[in-house]
Design a protein around this motif. Structure first.
Motif, mmCIF file in Angstrom:
data_model
loop_
_atom_site.group_PDB
_atom_site.id
_atom_site.type_symbol
_atom_site.label_atom_id
_atom_site.label_comp_id
_atom_site.label_asym_id
_atom_site.label_seq_id
_atom_site.Cartn_x
_atom_site.Cartn_y
_atom_site.Cartn_z
ATOM 1 N N MET A 1 0.930 -1.293 0.053
ATOM 2 C CA MET A 1 0.093 0.135 -0.100
ATOM 3 C C MET A 1 1.074 1.228 0.017
ATOM 4 S SD MET A 1 -2.806 1.359 2.997
ATOM 5 C CE MET A 1 -3.341 2.966 2.605
ATOM 6 N N THR A 2 0.704 2.125 -1.022
ATOM 7 C CA THR A 2 1.600 3.388 -0.857
ATOM 8 C C THR A 2 0.566 4.699 -0.115
ATOM 9 O OG1 THR A 2 2.117 2.915 -3.048
ATOM 10 C CG2 THR A 2 2.274 5.239 -2.465
ATOM 11 N N GLU A 111 -8.876 -0.196 4.706
ATOM 12 C CA GLU A 111 -7.742 -0.565 4.575
ATOM 13 C C GLU A 111 -6.750 0.576 5.477
ATOM 14 O OE1 GLU A 111 -9.441 2.089 0.849
ATOM 15 O OE2 GLU A 111 -10.090 0.683 2.499
ATOM 16 N N GLN A 135 -3.354 -4.335 10.843
ATOM 17 C CA GLN A 135 -2.996 -3.013 10.272
ATOM 18 C C GLN A 135 -2.630 -2.029 11.507
ATOM 19 O OE1 GLN A 135 -6.726 -4.127 7.762
ATOM 20 N NE2 GLN A 135 -6.357 -1.910 7.453
ATOM 21 N N ARG A 155 6.428 -3.802 15.172
ATOM 22 C CA ARG A 155 5.343 -4.629 14.827
ATOM 23 C C ARG A 155 4.562 -5.147 15.979
ATOM 24 N NH1 ARG A 155 8.065 -7.891 9.703
ATOM 25 N NH2 ARG A 155 9.834 -7.095 10.691
ATOM 26 N N THR A 159 0.516 -7.754 13.632
ATOM 27 C CA THR A 159 0.785 -6.588 12.330
ATOM 28 C C THR A 159 1.409 -7.582 10.998
ATOM 29 O OG1 THR A 159 1.894 -4.856 13.894
ATOM 30 C CG2 THR A 159 2.226 -4.767 11.444
ATOM 31 N N GLU A 160 0.743 -7.188 9.944
ATOM 32 C CA GLU A 160 1.010 -7.854 8.718
ATOM 33 C C GLU A 160 2.446 -7.201 8.164
ATOM 34 O OE1 GLU A 160 -2.645 -6.959 6.320
ATOM 35 O OE2 GLU A 160 -3.815 -8.202 7.906
ATOM 36 N N ASP A 161 2.974 -8.300 7.538
ATOM 37 C CA ASP A 161 4.150 -7.743 6.811
ATOM 38 C C ASP A 161 4.036 -6.660 5.874
ATOM 39 O OD1 ASP A 161 5.724 -9.750 8.308
ATOM 40 O OD2 ASP A 161 5.837 -11.072 6.604
ATOM 41 N N THR A 162 2.809 -6.616 5.030
ATOM 42 C CA THR A 162 2.782 -5.642 4.176
ATOM 43 C C THR A 162 2.402 -4.261 4.917
ATOM 44 O OG1 THR A 162 0.335 -5.983 4.170
ATOM 45 C CG2 THR A 162 1.656 -7.172 2.214
ATOM 46 N N VAL A 163 1.957 -4.152 5.905
ATOM 47 C CA VAL A 163 1.938 -3.038 6.694
ATOM 48 C C VAL A 163 3.146 -2.416 7.259
ATOM 49 C CG1 VAL A 163 0.780 -2.218 8.920
ATOM 50 C CG2 VAL A 163 -0.510 -3.394 7.498
ATOM 51 N N ARG A 165 6.192 -2.808 5.974
ATOM 52 C CA ARG A 165 6.786 -2.418 4.641
ATOM 53 C C ARG A 165 6.350 -1.198 4.233
ATOM 54 N NH1 ARG A 165 6.939 -8.051 2.945
ATOM 55 N NH2 ARG A 165 4.958 -7.767 1.876
ATOM 56 N N SER A 166 5.104 -0.960 4.303
ATOM 57 C CA SER A 166 4.276 0.306 3.907
ATOM 58 C C SER A 166 5.099 1.550 4.971
ATOM 59 C CB SER A 166 2.850 0.274 3.900
ATOM 60 O OG SER A 166 2.437 -0.648 2.753
#
Length: 283
Positions: A1-2, A111, A135, A155, A159-163, A165-166
């Motif tokens: 997510m940007t 989101e 999230q 984290r 916490t999700e990895d994509t969160v 990284r964002s």
């Protein structure tokens, strides 16, 4: 997510600083506080900080004006409904933060990432009060936010990895250096810093030297840019006490016992710079 838009809850020293660096990086910001007067002070603080940066030729007047124009203030959390991330920067009190996160969970788009600037409280417990624990993340900025490069990214267990990284990418967009830190009491920065400040307070409490002399020892002897007692005043003695209490309650180790002088000064309302009096006078 940007992440392209940010909300900030709390218009105090930290919240205003976070809003400033986001707007300076070109992100539209919604700065939210229940107190209208706090919003006015926050906006004035941002304007003053930007003016100092212009005088030091770190940014142009055009850039400062553009950053200020990107900040919208509101007392209604509904104004945060469409932002990509909200960074909570309220008082260092777990009950207050839990209430804020439950409210944000109900208001923000599904989101959206919910981040906390807590300096010591469990991210995992904060995440658990929401319906989107994956999230929720810690994003601990250093004070003063516009000047300090570090951001601890913490984290929660959920916490999700994509969160993660964002939020790392966002920190870099803001010109900060993100450091991956485990969710543990005090994280890294305050696990090290606050016991040091607390020990300086014990030195004063026990009459080893004056406040000025203690700070001089650390500045001239250890090359610290600011003495520990002056730094405690800048952080806020109530915040220092809250963090020490978290460490002490979590580890049950006497080395984290708050100095009695710190407790007494908070009881007296001597909280440092924000009240005009702490270990030093700012009136």
């Amino acid at each position: 997510m940007t992440i392209t838009t940010m909300g900030v809850v709390g218009a105090g020293q930290m919240g205003a600083g976070i809003a400033q660096v986001a707007a300076t990086a070109g992100l539209p910001v919604v700065l939210c506080d229940l107190n209208e007067a706090a919003l006015e002070r926050g906006r004035a603080s941002i304007s003053s900080s930007l003016s100092r940066m212009v005088k030091k030729e770190k940014i142009s007047q055009t850039d400062a004006d553009a950053a200020l124009a990107l900040i919208r203030v509101t007392t209604d959390t509904a104004g945060l409904a469409d932002v990509d991330i909200v960074v909570e920067a309220a008082s260092e009190d777990e009950a207050i933060k839990a209430k804020i996160f439950a409210s944000l969970d109900a208001v923000c788009k599904p989101e959206a990432i919910l981040a906390t600037n807590t300096s010591s409280i469990s991210i995992t417990r904060i995440a658990a009060v929401t319906q989107r624990p994956g999230q929720v993340i810690g994003m601990h900025f250093m004070n003063p936010v516009p000047m300090m490069q570090l951001v601890e990214v913490i984290r929660a267990l959920q916490t999700e990895d994509t969160v993660f990284r964002s939020v790392q990418a966002l920190a870099e967009t803001l010109g900060k250096v993100p450091v991956d830190v485990k969710d543990a009491p005090g994280f890294v920065a305050n696990r090290i810093l606050l016991p040091m400040l607390n020990e300086a307070m014990f030195c004063l409490h026990e009459g080893l030297a004056s406040a000025e002399e203690i700070d001089t020892v650390m500045q001239l002897g250890m090359s610290h840019p600011m003495g520990p007692l002056a730094l405690a005043d800048l952080i806020g003695l109530d915040t220092c006490l809250s963090i020490m209490n978290v460490l002490y309650d979590s580890f049950k180790d006497s080395k984290y016992r708050p100095c009695p002088l710190l407790v007494q000064m908070v009881d007296a309302g001597y909280l440092g710079r924000k009240t005009g009096r702490g270990f030093f006078s700012y009136e």
